[in-house]
Design an enzyme around this catalytic site. Structure first.
Site, PDB file in Angstrom:
ATOM      1  N   ALA A   3      21.370   3.415  35.880  1.00  0.00           N
ATOM      2  CA  ALA A   3      21.374   4.032  37.209  1.00  0.00           C
ATOM      3  C   ALA A   3      21.150   5.544  37.215  1.00  0.00           C
ATOM      4  O   ALA A   3      20.813   6.091  38.270  1.00  0.00           O
ATOM      5  CB  ALA A   3      22.697   3.725  37.899  1.00  0.00           C
ATOM      6  N   ALA A   4      21.384   6.232  36.099  1.00  0.00           N
ATOM      7  CA  ALA A   4      21.271   7.696  36.128  1.00  0.00           C
ATOM      8  C   ALA A   4      19.792   8.121  36.107  1.00  0.00           C
ATOM      9  O   ALA A   4      18.991   7.458  35.456  1.00  0.00           O
ATOM     10  CB  ALA A   4      22.002   8.274  34.917  1.00  0.00           C
ATOM     11  N   PRO A   5      19.408   9.194  36.795  1.00  0.00           N
ATOM     12  CA  PRO A   5      20.257  10.170  37.499  1.00  0.00           C
ATOM     13  C   PRO A   5      20.793   9.727  38.856  1.00  0.00           C
ATOM     14  O   PRO A   5      21.606  10.429  39.442  1.00  0.00           O
ATOM     15  CB  PRO A   5      19.330  11.381  37.653  1.00  0.00           C
ATOM     16  CG  PRO A   5      17.947  10.813  37.665  1.00  0.00           C
ATOM     17  CD  PRO A   5      17.991   9.618  36.750  1.00  0.00           C
ATOM     18  N   GLY A   7      18.945   8.340  41.790  1.00  0.00           N
ATOM     19  CA  GLY A   7      18.129   8.372  43.016  1.00  0.00           C
ATOM     20  C   GLY A   7      18.129   7.023  43.733  1.00  0.00           C
ATOM     21  O   GLY A   7      18.362   6.956  44.944  1.00  0.00           O
ATOM     22  N   ASP A  94      16.517  -1.085  36.372  1.00  0.00           N
ATOM     23  CA  ASP A  94      15.508  -0.018  36.214  1.00  0.00           C
ATOM     24  C   ASP A  94      15.611   0.485  34.771  1.00  0.00           C
ATOM     25  O   ASP A  94      16.090   1.597  34.523  1.00  0.00           O
ATOM     26  CB  ASP A  94      15.826   1.100  37.224  1.00  0.00           C
ATOM     27  CG  ASP A  94      14.711   2.122  37.356  1.00  0.00           C
ATOM     28  OD1 ASP A  94      13.536   1.736  37.278  1.00  0.00           O
ATOM     29  OD2 ASP A  94      15.026   3.307  37.536  1.00  0.00           O
ATOM     30  N   CYS A 144       8.822   2.998  35.715  1.00  0.00           N
ATOM     31  CA  CYS A 144       7.946   4.105  36.133  1.00  0.00           C
ATOM     32  C   CYS A 144       6.836   4.244  35.086  1.00  0.00           C
ATOM     33  O   CYS A 144       6.513   5.337  34.657  1.00  0.00           O
ATOM     34  CB  CYS A 144       8.727   5.394  36.318  1.00  0.00           C
ATOM     35  SG  CYS A 144       9.641   5.885  34.856  1.00  0.00           S
TER      36      CYS A 144
HETATM   37  C1  LIG Z   1      14.430   4.875  34.161  1.00  0.00           C
HETATM   38  S1  LIG Z   1      15.938   5.678  33.904  1.00  0.00           S
HETATM   39  C2  LIG Z   1      16.836   5.193  35.323  1.00  0.00           C
HETATM   40  C3  LIG Z   1      16.542   5.978  36.579  1.00  0.00           C
HETATM   41  C4  LIG Z   1      17.477   5.637  37.746  1.00  0.00           C
HETATM   42  N1  LIG Z   1      17.463   4.214  38.029  1.00  0.00           N
HETATM   43  C5  LIG Z   1      17.163   6.378  39.020  1.00  0.00           C
HETATM   44  O1  LIG Z   1      16.459   5.859  39.893  1.00  0.00           O
HETATM   45  O2  LIG Z   1      17.614   7.532  39.158  1.00  0.00           O
HETATM   46  C6  LIG Z   1      16.633   4.702  32.628  1.00  0.00           C
HETATM   47  C7  LIG Z   1      18.099   4.974  32.347  1.00  0.00           C
HETATM   48  O3  LIG Z   1      18.530   3.974  31.412  1.00  0.00           O
HETATM   49  C8  LIG Z   1      19.610   4.503  30.704  1.00  0.00           C
HETATM   50  N2  LIG Z   1      19.863   3.623  29.539  1.00  0.00           N
HETATM   51  C9  LIG Z   1      19.217   3.586  28.353  1.00  0.00           C
HETATM   52  N3  LIG Z   1      19.730   2.618  27.559  1.00  0.00           N
HETATM   53  C10 LIG Z   1      20.731   2.035  28.289  1.00  0.00           C
HETATM   54  C11 LIG Z   1      21.647   0.979  28.020  1.00  0.00           C
HETATM   55  N4  LIG Z   1      21.642   0.320  26.868  1.00  0.00           N
HETATM   56  N5  LIG Z   1      22.531   0.636  28.993  1.00  0.00           N
HETATM   57  C12 LIG Z   1      22.540   1.291  30.189  1.00  0.00           C
HETATM   58  N6  LIG Z   1      21.715   2.306  30.482  1.00  0.00           N
HETATM   59  C13 LIG Z   1      20.814   2.667  29.553  1.00  0.00           C
HETATM   60  C14 LIG Z   1      19.173   5.920  30.389  1.00  0.00           C
HETATM   61  O4  LIG Z   1      20.304   6.741  30.121  1.00  0.00           O
HETATM   62  C15 LIG Z   1      18.436   6.309  31.684  1.00  0.00           C
HETATM   63  O5  LIG Z   1      19.293   7.035  32.531  1.00  0.00           O
END
Ligand SMILES: C[S@@+](CC[C@H](N)C(=O)[O-])C[C@H]1O[C@@H](n2cnc3c(N)ncnc32)[C@H](O)[C@@H]1O
Length: 216
Positions: A3-5, A7, A94, A144
């Site tokens: 979910a991070a950051p 949006g 995501d 993305c």
């Molecule tokens: C594409 S970004 C998400 C963007 C977010 N959905 C938004 O719209 O702001 C992918 C995210 O996956 C997280 N991530 C990577 N490996 C992960 C894991 N094993 N479990 C949960 N989150 C993970 C990363 O820290 C990153 O923030």
């Protein structure tokens, strides 16, 4: 999931008018702490931010099923142990992706092998998301990137591996259909949406989205 950051989480909380429970999990504690501040600033009061590895989010071992609210009540800081299968009505997945759709992008360092590894990693998230969903629930999968292996081919993989996951139209009139010759037939291609940064008419970064219903 992922979910991070934050949006998309903020957007979903608005769509929910802050009613119900919206769990926003990300593996990175630092990122989810920053997202938590954003949720507070945005007044997204239905959001519960958690620092969780989404590839290991499902508890398949404990016999006594507990709902998400009960599990969250037992949270310590931003951490909970795991959630039980069939706990959620909707999952927005995501996952980390090759981000080939992000702009500006002046060079691409990924090798073909990196792209294949990324899509294999994404399958772990899909497996957990399918387990977490209630029957009748929806999973929205987004990236993305413009890489077909992480987009149309992933949709094909999900449909082949999970006969109980039905692809449904995403319901957007913007964007284009999925690519041809990468696993989806014309009906399936029309149900997903692809946004390509090289398309001047769209004037968007690269993005892909598909929606499924769990039927059994
Ligand atoms: C594409 S970004 C998400 C963007 C977010 N959905 C938004 O719209 O702001 C992918 C995210 O996956 C997280 N991530 C990577 N490996 C992960 C894991 N094993 N479990 C949960 N989150 C993970 C990363 O820290 C990153 O923030």
């Amino acid at each position: 999931m992922c979910a991070a950051p934050g949006g998309k989480t903020c957007h979903v909380s608005c769509m929910m008018k802050n009613n119900g429970l919206l769990v926003a999990c990300d593996k990175s504690r630092k990122k989810i702490e920053a997202a938590q501040k954003r949720f507070i600033e945005m007044g997204a009061t239905c959001v519960v931010p958690l620092s969780l590895d989404a590839t290991k989010i499902v508890n398949k071992d404990d016999k006594e099923w507990k709902g998400p609210r009960e599990i969250i009540e037992g949270a310590s800081g931003l951490r909970v142990k795991q959630f039980f299968p069939e706990s959620f009505d909707r999952v927005l997945l995501d996952p980390p992706c090759s981000a080939l759709g992000l702009r500006p992008k002046l060079s691409i360092q990924s090798s073909l092998n990196d792209l294949i590894k990324t899509s294999e990693y994404q399958k772990k998230f899909v497996n957990q998301a399918v387990l977490l969903l209630k029957v009748g629930g929806t999973m929205t999968y987004s990236t993305c990137t413009i890489n077909a292996t992480e987009n149309e081919c992933m949709v094909r993989w999900i449909l082949d591996i999970y006969p109980n996951m039905k692809l449904v139209p995403i319901g957007l009139t913007i964007g284009t259909s999925g690519l041809s010759n990468v696993g989806l037939n014309s009906v399936e291609r029309n149900m997903v949406r692809r946004f390509d940064p090289s398309d001047d008419d769209q004037d968007m970064m690269g993005f892909f989205v598909a929606k499924f219903i769990k039927t059994g």
